[in-house]
Design an enzyme around this catalytic site. Structure first.
Site, mmCIF file in Angstrom:
data_model
loop_
_atom_site.group_PDB
_atom_site.id
_atom_site.type_symbol
_atom_site.label_atom_id
_atom_site.label_comp_id
_atom_site.label_asym_id
_atom_site.label_seq_id
_atom_site.Cartn_x
_atom_site.Cartn_y
_atom_site.Cartn_z
ATOM 1 N N ARG A 27 0.832 -1.250 0.156
ATOM 2 C CA ARG A 27 0.181 -0.006 -0.061
ATOM 3 C C ARG A 27 0.894 1.265 0.118
ATOM 4 O O ARG A 27 0.359 2.221 -0.130
ATOM 5 C CB ARG A 27 -0.911 -0.122 1.204
ATOM 6 C CG ARG A 27 -1.967 -1.147 1.150
ATOM 7 C CD ARG A 27 -3.254 -0.841 1.910
ATOM 8 N NE ARG A 27 -4.257 -1.655 1.684
ATOM 9 C CZ ARG A 27 -4.888 -2.167 2.852
ATOM 10 N NH1 ARG A 27 -4.516 -1.596 4.083
ATOM 11 N NH2 ARG A 27 -5.740 -3.032 2.638
ATOM 12 N N GLU A 39 -1.231 -8.603 -5.443
ATOM 13 C CA GLU A 39 -2.435 -9.174 -5.871
ATOM 14 C C GLU A 39 -2.348 -10.676 -6.110
ATOM 15 O O GLU A 39 -3.312 -11.357 -5.699
ATOM 16 C CB GLU A 39 -2.948 -8.340 -6.687
ATOM 17 C CG GLU A 39 -3.474 -7.021 -6.456
ATOM 18 C CD GLU A 39 -4.606 -6.976 -5.367
ATOM 19 O OE1 GLU A 39 -5.286 -8.043 -5.060
ATOM 20 O OE2 GLU A 39 -4.247 -5.951 -4.206
ATOM 21 N N TYR A 84 -0.367 -23.116 -4.910
ATOM 22 C CA TYR A 84 -0.910 -22.793 -6.115
ATOM 23 C C TYR A 84 0.263 -22.003 -7.048
ATOM 24 O O TYR A 84 0.122 -20.886 -7.284
ATOM 25 C CB TYR A 84 -1.920 -21.845 -5.935
ATOM 26 C CG TYR A 84 -2.995 -22.111 -4.981
ATOM 27 C CD1 TYR A 84 -4.003 -22.717 -5.455
ATOM 28 C CD2 TYR A 84 -3.230 -21.759 -3.706
ATOM 29 C CE1 TYR A 84 -5.205 -23.294 -4.629
ATOM 30 C CE2 TYR A 84 -4.074 -22.197 -2.712
ATOM 31 C CZ TYR A 84 -5.027 -23.045 -3.355
ATOM 32 O OH TYR A 84 -6.256 -23.534 -2.324
ATOM 33 N N CYS A 194 -15.872 -6.650 8.048
ATOM 34 C CA CYS A 194 -17.011 -7.297 7.911
ATOM 35 C C CYS A 194 -16.347 -8.976 7.510
ATOM 36 O O CYS A 194 -16.289 -9.477 6.299
ATOM 37 C CB CYS A 194 -17.334 -6.893 6.424
ATOM 38 S SG CYS A 194 -18.958 -7.609 6.004
ATOM 39 N N CYS A 201 -20.173 -5.406 13.251
ATOM 40 C CA CYS A 201 -21.033 -4.280 12.739
ATOM 41 C C CYS A 201 -21.249 -3.209 13.766
ATOM 42 O O CYS A 201 -21.535 -2.174 13.317
ATOM 43 C CB CYS A 201 -22.492 -4.873 12.644
ATOM 44 S SG CYS A 201 -22.540 -6.399 11.552
ATOM 45 N N CYS A 210 -26.204 -0.515 5.438
ATOM 46 C CA CYS A 210 -25.988 -2.075 5.206
ATOM 47 C C CYS A 210 -27.516 -2.688 5.365
ATOM 48 O O CYS A 210 -27.950 -2.914 6.360
ATOM 49 C CB CYS A 210 -25.089 -2.647 6.207
ATOM 50 S SG CYS A 210 -24.741 -4.353 5.960
HETATM 51 S S1 SF4 Z 1 -22.818 -3.410 9.068
HETATM 52 FE FE1 SF4 Z 1 -22.697 -4.694 7.281
HETATM 53 S S2 SF4 Z 1 -21.053 -4.036 6.005
HETATM 54 FE FE2 SF4 Z 1 -20.805 -3.409 8.073
HETATM 55 S S3 SF4 Z 1 -19.375 -5.204 9.090
HETATM 56 FE FE3 SF4 Z 1 -21.691 -5.578 9.384
HETATM 57 S S4 SF4 Z 1 -22.589 -6.810 8.018
HETATM 58 FE FE4 SF4 Z 1 -20.506 -5.833 7.350
#
Ligand code: SF4
Length: 365
Positions: A27, A39, A84, A194, A201, A210
């Site tokens: 990065r 990548e 791989y 996520c 979340c 979301c």
């Molecule tokens: S709110 Fe939605 S996008 Fe955010 S971590 Fe939870 S499931 Fe993933």
């Protein structure tokens, strides 16, 4: 999402990324060559595992011209352990195409990038957006999961329809300005908060956007892959000794781990693990023309490749009769020189056992 919601989503995500993104070696650059290497290495492999390989690879091949000029043997040796291996062979092939057909200059357009060996739609998009800040969409494992949840998409994300939905979202979400940064931020969110199980979340910067969060369906979205049936197989690996050297064989293009070296290795039985010594001796004679005396079992290794769970029985053996001269496929190698050869993971483990004190002198009766 409408355009106002897209803008709000991007603002929150980019701010979170600026504050909390991990500092990863790839990065810190917008060099397409370095981004490409990272990548490819990151496909099916964790960040933690990739970092030392990435650094060693770039020390040894700092430019695409250095990689193109290398021997495939050396590229595979540096790749050893990452798995791989077609990824390494394709990198080497693509470097040669870039040098021969593009004068050593990394292509900038998506279509040409996508046409290079080993570069799929995702990798082309990652290089174009991270290195050149083009508005190129990306969908890989982490963003696939993230997009499915953001959209509340409960269909099969790997189906034709699912792919169309996700690539369309990945395109629409991109801003005109700094699309590469947004792609990076989405990948980071997918890879960290996520996560596949128990996404965090509570601290997610885009929680309000979301659909899965609002529906409480994060645990069931995305729909899991259909499980494939596992097949158990038994293989033998035989280290044949002759005058303090061992016989190594380079695996052909049609085999798994093509281009890597291994001891004489073959499958013996799918139904049980019984070893018939007479059959082993005959199988070795058919493959090598050598008559051997079987020696002790040195190790029994278990590993998995795609849908196969393999028990690998590693034996020593002595050449008794017959000769086999060195070719591109066969070599007699001293155990001290094993490190010069790219070996499969199990062959390396067996080779290391053979290098342990006393193992090379185990009795043959
Ligand atoms: S709110 Fe939605 S996008 Fe955010 S971590 Fe939870 S499931 Fe993933």
């Amino acid at each position: 999402m409408d355009s106002a919601e897209y803008s709000s989503f991007r603002r929150k995500l980019v701010r979170w990324y600026a504050d909390l993104a991990r500092d990863l070696p790839w990065r810190r650059t917008n060099d397409p060559y370095r981004i490409w290497i990272s990548e490819i290495m990151l496909q099916q492999t964790t960040v933690v595992a990739v970092i030392p390989y990435f650094e060693r690879f770039l020390d040894r091949f700092p430019t695409v011209a250095d990689l193109a000029a290398a021997d495939e043997h050396d590229v595979l040796r540096l790749w050893e352990g990452l798995g791989y291996y077609s990824r390494a062979r394709n990198l080497h092939r693509a470097a040669n195409v870039i040098v021969k057909e593009h004068g050593g200059i990394f292509p900038t357009d998506l279509e040409t990038l996508h046409g290079l060996p080993g570069i799929g739609r995702y990798t082309a998009g990652a290089i174009a957006s991270f290195a050149y800040d083009q508005r190129a969409p990306i969908v890989e494992a982490n963003t696939l999961r993230l997009y499915c949840r953001l959209l509340g998409y409960d269909g099969d994300p790997r189906s034709k329809e699912g792919q169309a939905v996700l690539w369309s979202f990945a395109t629409d979400i991109l801003p005109q300005k700094e699309p590469g940064r947004l792609n990076q931020a989405m990948m980071e969110l997918g890879a960290t908060l996520c996560s596949p199980r128990e996404p965090n979340c509570a601290v997610c910067p885009v929680q309000v956007h979301c659909a899965a969060f609002h529906q409480g369906t994060q645990a069931t979205i995305p729909r899991p892959k259909t499980k494939i049936a596992i097949t158990e197989i038994t293989e033998v690996s035989i280290a044949i000794q002759h005058r303090q050297q061992y016989l190594l064989r380079r695996r052909t293009a049609k085999e798994r781990w093509a281009g890597l070296w291994d001891f004489v290795r073959f499958e013996i039985n799918r139904d049980d693990q019984t070893v018939n010594v007479g059959q082993l001796i005959e199988s070795v004679r058919e493959r090598t023309g050598l008559s051997i005396e079987m020696g002790p079992l040195v190790a029994e290794l278990k590993h998995a490749v795609t849908r196969y769970r393999i028990t690998l029985k590693c034996f020593m053996a002595q050449r008794v009769k017959g000769s086999l001269t060195a070719t591109d496929e066969w070599k007699w190698v001293k155990s001290a020189d094993f490190t010069d050869y790219p070996l499969s993971v199990t062959a390396r483990e067996f080779a290391e056992r053979l290098q342990e004190d006393g193992v090379g002198c185990l009795p043959f009766d």
